[in-house]
Motif scaffolding. Structure first.
Motif, PDB file in Angstrom:
ATOM      1  N   LYS A 177       5.932 -24.332  95.505  1.00  0.00           N
ATOM      2  CA  LYS A 177       4.486 -24.031  96.235  1.00  0.00           C
ATOM      3  C   LYS A 177       3.779 -23.390  96.220  1.00  0.00           C
ATOM      4  N   LEU A 178       4.451 -22.222  95.354  1.00  0.00           N
ATOM      5  CA  LEU A 178       3.485 -20.461  94.685  1.00  0.00           C
ATOM      6  C   LEU A 178       3.645 -20.808  93.079  1.00  0.00           C
TER       7      LEU A 178
ATOM      8  N   VAL B 150      13.646 -14.620 103.480  1.00  0.00           N
ATOM      9  CA  VAL B 150      12.284 -14.359 102.655  1.00  0.00           C
ATOM     10  C   VAL B 150      11.704 -12.414 102.718  1.00  0.00           C
TER      11      VAL B 150
ATOM     12  N   MET C 277      11.436  -5.067  99.291  1.00  0.00           N
ATOM     13  CA  MET C 277      10.652  -4.775  97.850  1.00  0.00           C
ATOM     14  C   MET C 277       9.233  -4.452  97.509  1.00  0.00           C
TER      15      MET C 277
ATOM     16  N   GLU D 247      19.827 -27.273 102.632  1.00  0.00           N
ATOM     17  CA  GLU D 247      20.534 -25.653 101.741  1.00  0.00           C
ATOM     18  C   GLU D 247      21.789 -25.996 101.942  1.00  0.00           C
TER      19      GLU D 247
ATOM     20  N   LEU E 161      10.137 -13.372  92.913  1.00  0.00           N
ATOM     21  CA  LEU E 161       8.602 -13.214  93.232  1.00  0.00           C
ATOM     22  C   LEU E 161       8.781 -11.876  92.995  1.00  0.00           C
ATOM     23  N   CYS E 162       9.846 -10.949  92.588  1.00  0.00           N
ATOM     24  CA  CYS E 162       9.539  -9.545  92.488  1.00  0.00           C
ATOM     25  C   CYS E 162       9.313  -9.316  90.438  1.00  0.00           C
TER      26      CYS E 162
ATOM     27  N   LEU F  39       0.538 -11.016  97.105  1.00  0.00           N
ATOM     28  CA  LEU F  39       0.596 -10.371  95.826  1.00  0.00           C
ATOM     29  C   LEU F  39      -0.913 -11.135  95.011  1.00  0.00           C
TER      30      LEU F  39
ATOM     31  N   PHE G 259       6.780  -5.571  99.554  1.00  0.00           N
ATOM     32  CA  PHE G 259       5.328  -6.431  99.794  1.00  0.00           C
ATOM     33  C   PHE G 259       4.876  -6.063 101.170  1.00  0.00           C
TER      34      PHE G 259
ATOM     35  N   THR H 244      -0.989  -6.869  94.961  1.00  0.00           N
ATOM     36  CA  THR H 244      -0.655  -6.053  93.896  1.00  0.00           C
ATOM     37  C   THR H 244      -0.988  -5.841  92.638  1.00  0.00           C
TER      38      THR H 244
ATOM     39  N   THR I  44      17.398 -18.081  98.747  1.00  0.00           N
ATOM     40  CA  THR I  44      16.829 -16.217  99.073  1.00  0.00           C
ATOM     41  C   THR I  44      16.926 -15.695  98.053  1.00  0.00           C
TER      42      THR I  44
ATOM     43  N   SER J  30       7.192 -11.827  90.041  1.00  0.00           N
ATOM     44  CA  SER J  30       6.107 -12.406  89.566  1.00  0.00           C
ATOM     45  C   SER J  30       5.101 -11.161  89.432  1.00  0.00           C
ATOM     46  N   ARG J  31       5.180 -10.206  90.971  1.00  0.00           N
ATOM     47  CA  ARG J  31       4.898  -9.707  90.722  1.00  0.00           C
ATOM     48  C   ARG J  31       4.937  -8.282  89.406  1.00  0.00           C
TER      49      ARG J  31
ATOM     50  N   VAL K  48      16.448 -18.719 107.130  1.00  0.00           N
ATOM     51  CA  VAL K  48      16.165 -18.454 105.920  1.00  0.00           C
ATOM     52  C   VAL K  48      14.674 -18.109 105.850  1.00  0.00           C
TER      53      VAL K  48
ATOM     54  N   LEU L  95       6.290 -22.574 107.308  1.00  0.00           N
ATOM     55  CA  LEU L  95       6.601 -22.227 106.054  1.00  0.00           C
ATOM     56  C   LEU L  95       4.977 -21.940 105.820  1.00  0.00           C
TER      57      LEU L  95
ATOM     58  N   LEU M 282       3.548 -19.166 103.536  1.00  0.00           N
ATOM     59  CA  LEU M 282       3.333 -18.804 102.488  1.00  0.00           C
ATOM     60  C   LEU M 282       2.147 -17.748 102.447  1.00  0.00           C
TER      61      LEU M 282
ATOM     62  N   LEU N 133      15.279 -16.421  95.366  1.00  0.00           N
ATOM     63  CA  LEU N 133      13.180 -16.539  95.099  1.00  0.00           C
ATOM     64  C   LEU N 133      12.416 -15.410  95.394  1.00  0.00           C
ATOM     65  N   LEU N 134      13.846 -14.329  95.603  1.00  0.00           N
ATOM     66  CA  LEU N 134      13.524 -13.357  96.126  1.00  0.00           C
ATOM     67  C   LEU N 134      13.203 -12.489  94.303  1.00  0.00           C
TER      68      LEU N 134
ATOM     69  N   ASP O 276      13.925 -32.702 104.893  1.00  0.00           N
ATOM     70  CA  ASP O 276      13.963 -31.120 104.587  1.00  0.00           C
ATOM     71  C   ASP O 276      14.224 -30.917 102.977  1.00  0.00           C
TER      72      ASP O 276
ATOM     73  N   ARG P 182       0.980 -15.763  98.892  1.00  0.00           N
ATOM     74  CA  ARG P 182       0.379 -15.343  98.360  1.00  0.00           C
ATOM     75  C   ARG P 182      -1.343 -13.744  98.640  1.00  0.00           C
TER      76      ARG P 182
ATOM     77  N   ASN Q 147       2.218  -9.547  86.946  1.00  0.00           N
ATOM     78  CA  ASN Q 147       0.973  -9.984  87.525  1.00  0.00           C
ATOM     79  C   ASN Q 147       0.224  -7.888  86.503  1.00  0.00           C
TER      80      ASN Q 147
ATOM     81  N   ALA R 279      11.046 -25.333  98.713  1.00  0.00           N
ATOM     82  CA  ALA R 279       9.540 -24.995  98.680  1.00  0.00           C
ATOM     83  C   ALA R 279       8.304 -23.938  98.164  1.00  0.00           C
ATOM     84  N   ILE R 280       8.566 -22.730  98.446  1.00  0.00           N
ATOM     85  CA  ILE R 280       7.973 -21.830  98.326  1.00  0.00           C
ATOM     86  C   ILE R 280       8.141 -21.570  97.215  1.00  0.00           C
TER      87      ILE R 280
ATOM     88  N   VAL S  78      14.348 -23.835 102.277  1.00  0.00           N
ATOM     89  CA  VAL S  78      13.348 -23.059 102.366  1.00  0.00           C
ATOM     90  C   VAL S  78      12.459 -22.605 100.990  1.00  0.00           C
TER      91      VAL S  78
END
Ligand SMILES: Nc1ncnc2c1ncn2[C@@H]1O[C@H](COP(=O)(O)OP(=O)(O)OP(=O)(O)O)[C@@H](O)[C@H]1O
Ligand SMILES: Nc1ncnc2c1ncn2[C@@H]1O[C@H](COP(=O)(O)OP(=O)(O)OP(=O)(O)O)[C@@H](O)[C@H]1O
Ligand SMILES: [Mg+2]
Ligand SMILES: [Mg+2]
Lengths: 266, 272
Positions: A243-244, B240, B247, A197, A259-260, B269, B249, B272, A252, A262-263, B236, B258, B262, A255-256, A233, B266, A266, A239-240, A236
């Motif tokens: 994997k998504l 998240v 937000m 990190e 995610l926002c 998500l 969620f 929504t 962070t 991607s929502r 961390v 982790l 995840l 990533l947020l 390692d 998932r 949808n 990795a998230i 984080v």
């Protein structure tokens, strides 16, 4: 800036640590180095500053071979190093003395020395430590002093050996941002750490093992490999996001945002 | 069976211009059979508290007792210093490890046995015993320091940044060892690696400028940190989750790993 060509190194009466290592740090580049305990990271850093000499191979800093001992001072003018053991570095008794020492050696006028010390104590948020005896500081405070002592010299290249291993999250963020800014302004950086990190700003990342360099590339490439190999390692958020199946994020915040996005997609 | 800290205050350079109040009226109880995490910013007083609990130095005011007795290093309490270099004085690691044990009155045979079994526990190569501690790489030096404290088998064990400079493999190993031994003893775990502290501790205290800002369970800690929007106190992974909650969620703040995170993301998500 720093070139290592086919470097071999062993400590006296011990097995070789580095064998046939090739590494280049270009001017203005930010290189991250990771690798297991005992893989030779600190040894590599000591070689880069001329504290150790390679058994075989050539190592040049700004074109000067570190084996040319008559020009060692020139090399030390160009490069500064933050040591892994925070007690190994201090020269002065107080924080101020420690920072003044190198600047006086550069032959700077007193007002300039003072201005630089003020600047870096402020940047690292350690103004109140100025007159403290270094030996009585906390572990994290010592690391701050060591960073300041190198930064204040404004060298062309800074080598960092686990510089923030004992620093809290808030402070670490400030320091990392500052390192990134120095790099942006042209300083070359070599940053050794066990904590991926810390390396979100680096341009290139290498992973060292006793068998040599096992991975190298951009942080995205190397973290991707490490995640697949499951051997180390990765950040984080990286990795998230991977994997998504999101666009890759190293922080962070990034990533947020993803995610926002991607929502709402949808 | 516990460490009792009552109204503990410690001041460095009292009465001078450099006076530092390192600890300010601390009250804490740390029971046997638990891992107790201690976190806080740099200079907040963690190492000062650690060394006083270990019986090194006398507090300015207040008291510390261990099972009703004063702390006595090497007898009822052991400490792993923040800087592993501070442990070693002798020419070889073996001499360093053995000196404390011989001091406890153990036979040479017992000393050998303890040292070798502890190295095995930590996965350390026995060959390092003949080496100078000062020629070890720093991660190995820290593990060797940890091994040295473990051989003393203290009932209360204070670990000050035990995983700084360890690679992920050694870190995992150390955490496993701590889990294995913590049933019988108390471990005080000081670290800036919040993820680790949260994963390993049952109880946790936060120091801020020498004062206890929080003490309680791990879930309580996460609520405390988010309650004041203190991102810097969140690991961390929890950052998240907290960011996602803010937000809108629908996810839990307190995720263990982790995979757990995840799964939650998932699901959320998909909803929504
Ligand atoms: N002064 C020394 N004399 C002899 N051997 C040494 C010396 N310093 C390091 N070594 C050995 O060289 C190897 C590489 O050590 P080095 O300190 O470079 O590793 P490192 O990658 O920095 O490890 P760490 O992550 O623990 O800091 C190790 O096996 C170490 O024991
Ligand atoms: N021997 C000493 N003399 C004077 N001041 C000291 C001494 N030791 C520590 N201090 C000061 O007391 C305060 C608390 O230090 P301490 O080492 O306990 O902090 P810490 O929480 O362990 O920090 P870190 O996370 O950086 O290790 C700091 O401001 C530090 O500078
Ligand atoms: Mg090292
Ligand atoms: Mg400390």
């Amino acid at each position: 800036m720093i070139e290592l060509e086919d470097i071999y190194f062993s400590y006296p009466a011990a097995d070789p640590v580095l064998e046939g290592i090739n590494v280049r740090v270009d001017k203005g580049e930010y290189l991250g180095i990771m690798g297991g305990n005992g893989s030779g990271k600190t040894t590599l850093a000591r070689l880069m500053t001329g504290l150790l000499l390679p058994g075989k191979g050539t190592l040049r800093v700004n074109g000067i071979s570190t084996s040319d001992r008559s020009r060692l001072l020139e090399i030390h003018k160009h490069t500064g190093m933050v040591f892994q053991n925070p007690d190994a570095q201090a020269i002065g008794e107080t924080v101020e003395e420690d920072l003044v020492f190198g600047l006086e050696n550069l032959g700077l006028p007193v007002p300039e020395i003072d201005a630089r010390i003020e600047k870096y104590l402020d940047l690292l948020g350690m103004r109140e430590l100025r007159h403290r005896n270094i030996r009585t500081l906390s572990g994290g405070q010592k690391q701050l002093v060591n960073l300041a002592a190198v930064m204040v010299m404004e060298p062309e290249c800074i080598i960092l050996d686990e510089p923030v291993s004992m620093v809290d999250a808030r402070c670490r963020k400030i320091i990392l941002q500052h390192i990134a800014r120095l790099n942006h302004e042209g300083t070359s950086i070599v940053h050794i750490t066990h904590d991926p990190e810390e390396l979100i700003w680096c341009h290139r990342l290498i992973v060292l093992s006793r068998c040599g360099i096992t991975n190298q590339g951009t942080p995205h490439e190397v973290f991707g490999q490490l995640l697949d190999e499951k051997k180390m390692d990765v950040p984080v958020p990286y990795a998230i996001s991977r994997k998504l199946g999101l666009p890759l994020a190293l922080t962070t915040e990034a990533l947020l945002e993803e995610l926002c996005r991607s929502r709402s997609g949808n | 069976m516990s460490i009792e800290i009552r109204q503990l205050t410690h001041i460095y350079d009292a009465g001078t211009s450099r006076e530092t109040i390192a600890l300010d009226r601390i009250d804490l109880t740390i029971s046997k059979g638990t891992v107790f995490g201690l976190v806080g910013g740099i200079g907040s007083g963690k190492s000062t508290l650690a060394s006083l609990m270990a019986g090194l130095g006398t507090p300015a005011q207040g008291s510390i007792t261990i099972d009703g007795e004063p702390p006595y290093p090497g007898r009822n309490v052991g400490i792993l210093f923040q800087q592993p270099e501070d442990f070693f004085f002798e020419k070889t690691l073996f001499e360093d490890m053995a000196s404390g044990l011989l001091h406890l009155g153990l036979t040479e045979e017992e000393v050998h046995k303890r040292i070798h079994s502890t190295l095995d526990l930590l996965g350390l190569d026995h060959q390092i015993l003949d080496r100078s501690p000062f020629h070890l790489n720093r991660g190995t030096l820290r593990l060797a320091a940890f091994a040295t404290v473990l051989t003393m088998r203290p009932g209360y064990l204070i670990l000050d940044e035990p995983t700084a400079s360890l690679d992920p493999k050694s870190r995992k190993r150390l955490v496993e060892v701590i889990k294995r031994i913590s049933g019988d003893i108390a471990i005080i775990y000081i670290s800036h690696r919040l993820q680790e502290v949260v994963a390993i501790s049952e109880y946790l205290a936060v120091l801020e400028q020498g004062k206890v800002a929080f003490t309680g369970t791990v879930p309580g800690y996460l609520d405390w940190a988010t309650g004041q929007d203190a991102w810097e106190y969140l690991p961390v992974l929890n950052q998240v989750m907290y960011g996602l909650q803010r937000m809108g969620f629908d996810v839990d703040l307190n995720v263990a790993c982790l995979e757990d995170a995840l799964e939650q993301i998932r699901l959320s998500l998909e909803r929504t």
